[in-house]
Design an enzyme around this catalytic site. Structure first.
Site, short mmCIF file in Angstrom:
data_model
loop_
_atom_site.label_atom_id
_atom_site.label_comp_id
_atom_site.label_asym_id
_atom_site.label_seq_id
_atom_site.Cartn_x
_atom_site.Cartn_y
_atom_site.Cartn_z
N GLU A 51 80.18 79.53 6.55
CA GLU A 51 79.83 78.06 7.24
C GLU A 51 79.20 77.12 6.59
O GLU A 51 79.81 76.05 6.64
CB GLU A 51 79.06 78.63 8.60
CG GLU A 51 79.14 77.41 9.65
CD GLU A 51 78.07 77.89 10.73
OE1 GLU A 51 77.64 76.65 11.30
OE2 GLU A 51 77.86 79.02 10.84
N ASP A 52 78.52 77.66 5.54
CA ASP A 52 77.49 76.67 5.06
C ASP A 52 77.87 76.48 3.56
O ASP A 52 77.33 75.45 2.94
CB ASP A 52 76.13 77.06 5.14
CG ASP A 52 75.66 76.93 6.60
OD1 ASP A 52 76.22 76.27 7.41
OD2 ASP A 52 74.62 77.46 7.03
#
Length: 734
Positions: free
Chosen positions: A91-92
């Site tokens: 996600e990051d």
């Protein structure tokens, strides 16, 4: 003021946390596992190296803490530790799921992918959030570890919520109580559930929370002394009888103390079961049940038990796998104390929930886990068969999370576990969809009962079926399980389709007779003439006889002004546009004046009539008018508050509205005659339908009538109440 960051101190802290994780996990590690965990740690460290949390600390401390919770508090193994360490990389950071799969294998990749899908914050009341939620449950049925790691992630976020801005604190806390605490409860993670609830309270009602924490802290010394005195005689006897055991005294969670105080309207000092004494036995699995009852017998030798408070989840575990024997006894100082007796295995399952099942899976002992497995299978089934909107689904699912169970039996003695308040009809669908669809009623404990009969623990239920039976809309009010509701809705939808086809056939035959071509233009003229919004609805009404096909005549298709059927419930229109409605003075919708700005419809779920308190609900086609007491009102207001419009009736024109009256009484000859005479003559009320059912000298009837307003309806009810033999008359929502 910002403090200088010392990279060396940070590096030492990260290493300290990492070593602690390895130490905790060590007993369960297989050869090669430590290497894999190290690789995941280094990957995560590298991927997140530039990132910091809101509190200013290096981001890597978050995945480490989540992995620590996963091992220490949930008891999961290597795959989950690796997935927890990597749960934010996709996600990051630039990492993709494919990279995770290449480096750590398909299992870890699938879990990380599941965790990434459910990272979006929940805004409840939006369908996007409910969709996220549905995705999350799909991963639950795929691999429970996804949800368990998600719970660990949420727990760490809640523990470190201080550094978040206030609006985020409130949002994350509400979401926690709305969704994550019930999920933890359902998966048997009671300790985590309690902590999530307490933390929610800490951020949403800080003063109350602090006050209760102080009171619990102040009573700690006296509580410990009390527990010591209370346990002493039991302790001595257990030693004499040679048990290996451990005794714990645990205080109730802050949230549950507050809930009890509010529910029973009592003060802190009046909450009698502030703590429970837990006796945990080390016994081989095959002796567990006998040992628990033996210890129960010892406890009740010293203290008088409250017979209403015995809970035996050893013989029939809860649906989430929880097993324990609970009794509440009177101490010598006049205080009630809850005593819980369980084996070490049961305690593990109660503390670590679903994860602990795996630990005991291969011991060769029959596992109570089947109840939890079957719940997860039900979730899976619910997801596969559910075609309601995501919001409806979410609501239904949440209701199923906290639900108590009711235990009923088939005639052959098979145990069927259903949610509390389940009915005979739910029971029928639980056996098989076809049994449900053909269900006429049930014999419960040898006595005939209707479909809507609510089951009680221990009921023995025999379902009666008939090939002629057909489900109706009303059945939806009789069921609580989503399986039954979905099957009924599917059947009704298919049935409606089939009837619409019959109606189409009738209309086309009629047009053939009149030598009129079947084309869109002529069909639209029919819709306008009968005042119906779409063709399938029109065909359906023709098929069930609500509209009369014989009224289709040549004149309808002639050019020029279209003749209109006088419709009793013709959609009238609102007085002002919504802008004005929501203005300062005119924020009240006026119903009943003939203007053509706004179409509105009377909602069929609650049939409001003039005089009722009502509100408007905006839809694509206009506005639906509902009674404020409508069963759907709460859901609409909580999920779509922005579409609610305040409304009131004007002085009413002579219009007729449909209302339902239920009437009960002692049967006698001529009663129906008296009832119908009052309706049609004395108050000039038109009746649409009447059904009367007599059983053992008692009759019950339902009458659908057209009235002008509530006053008109109330006068009718008063008159009917005076009829000889009538015991009760009430309005009902059709």
């Amino acid at each position: 003021m910002s403090t200088a960051i010392d990279p060396e101190v940070e590096r030492q802290e990260i290493l300290r946390q990492y070593r602690r994780l390895l130490r905790t996990a060590k007993p369960a590690l297989k050869p090669g596992d430590a290497k894999l965990i190290k690789k995941a740690f280094n990957t995560s460290l590298e991927a997140h190296k530039e990132m910091r949390r809101k509190s200013g600390e290096p981001y890597i401390l978050h995945p480490l803490a989540v992995a620590q919770i996963v091992v220490e508090e949930i008891g999961l193994g290597t795959t989950s530790i690796v997935a927890a360490l990597l749960h934010d990389v996709v996600e990051d950071t630039p990492w993709e799921v494919a990279d995770v799969e290449r480096e750590f294998g398909p299992k870890v990749a699938r879990i990380v992918d599941g965790l990434t899908k459910i990272s979006g914050v929940f805004d409840y009341g939006t369908s996007e959030q409910a969709e996220n939620f549905r995705k999350m449950l799909l991963t639950l049925s795929d691999d429970v570890r996804v949800i368990l790691i998600k719970l660990a992630d949420r727990l760490h976020n809640m523990r470190t919520l201080e550094s978040m801005p206030r609006h985020k604190q409130l949002k994350i806390s509400s979401e926690t109580i709305y969704l994550y605490a019930p999920l933890a409860h359902r998966l048997g993670l009671y300790t985590i559930k309690n902590e999530l609830e307490d933390l929610h309270l800490k951020y949403t009602d800080t003063e109350v929370y602090e006050e209760l924490v102080t009171q619990v802290r102040q009573s700690r010394t006296s509580r410990n002394r009390f527990i010591k005195d209370f346990v002493q005689p039991i302790d001595d006897e257990l030693k004499v009888q040679g048990f290996k055991y451990e005794v714990k005294g645990r205080p109730k969670s802050i949230y549950s103390i507050l809930k009890k105080m509010r529910k029973q309207n009592i003060t802190f000092d009046e909450v009698y079961d502030l703590f429970a004494v837990r006796i945990i036995l080390d016994v081989p699995p095959e002796q567990e049940k006998a040992a628990c009852w033996q210890v129960y017998s010892i406890v009740t030798d010293f203290y008088q038990p409250n017979p209403d408070r015995l809970r035996d989840w050893v013989s029939t575990p809860k649906a989430n796998g929880y097993e324990s024997l609970h009794t509440t006894v009177m101490s010598r100082t006049g205080q009630w104390v809850e005593v819980q007796v369980r084996s070490r295995r049961m305690d593990d399952i109660a503390e670590k929930g679903y994860a602990a099942h795996w630990k005991y899976k291969d011991t060769g002992v029959p596992q109570p886990e089947s109840t939890l497995e079957s719940w997860i299978n039900k979730v899976r089934e619910m997801l596969e068969t559910n075609n309601s909107s995501a919001l409806e689904f979410m609501d239904e699912f949440r209701q199923n999370l906290f639900v108590k169970e009711v235990y009923a039996f088939t005639p052959k003695g098979k145990l069927i576990i259903l949610p509390d308040k389940a009915t005979a009809l739910d029971f029928a669908f639980e056996i098989h969809s076809q049994v449900g669809l053909k269900c006429l009623g049930a014999k419960v404990n040898q006595k005939l009962q209707p479909l809507s009969y609510q089951l009680h623990n221990g009921d023995q239920v025999e379902i009666l079926t008939s090939q002629k039976q057909r489900p109706t809309e009303e059945w939806l009010q009789y069921v609580t399980t989503s399986k039954a509701r979905t099957r009924i809705k599917d059947w009704l939808r298919d049935d409606r389709k089939a009837k619409a086809e019959d109606g189409r056939f009738l209309v086309e035959k009629r047009l053939e007779l009149l030598e009129i071509e079947v084309n869109p233009e002529n069909m639209n003229r029919l819709l306008a003439f009968f005042n119906v919004s779409n063709l399938s609805e029109f065909f359906y009404r023709i098929a069930i006889g609500q509209l009369d096909g014989r009224e289709i005549v040549q004149d309808v298709f002639k050019d020029g002004e279209l003749p209109r059927l006088p419709s009793r419930l013709e959609p009238r229109s609102f007085d002002h546009e919504v802008q004005k409605v929501r203005g300062v003075n005119a924020n009240m919708l006026v119903i009943g004046e003939r203007t053509d700005k706004f179409n509105y419809t009377i909602a069929p779920c609650c049939n409001p009539i003039p005089g009722d308190d009502v509100f408007g609900f905006e839809t694509d086609k206009g506005i639906d008018i509902h009674r404020t007491s409508c069963p759907k009102a709460v859901q609409m207001m909580s999920n779509y508050g922005n579409r609610i419009v305040r409304a009131k009736w004007t002085e009413q024109l002579e219009l007729a509205f449909l209302a339902g009256i239920r009437i009960k009484g002692a049967d006698r000859v001529g009663l129906v005659n008296d009832v119908t005479r009052i309706i049609s003559t004395s108050l000039k009320v038109n009746m649409r339908s009447i059904t009367m059912d007599s059983n053992d000298g008692v009759f019950e009837g339902q009458i659908m009538v057209f009235v002008n307003d509530t006053a008109h309806l109330n006068r009718l009810i008063q008159r009917l109440n005076k009829v000889n033999g009538v015991m009760a008359v009430e309005r009902f929502d059709s």
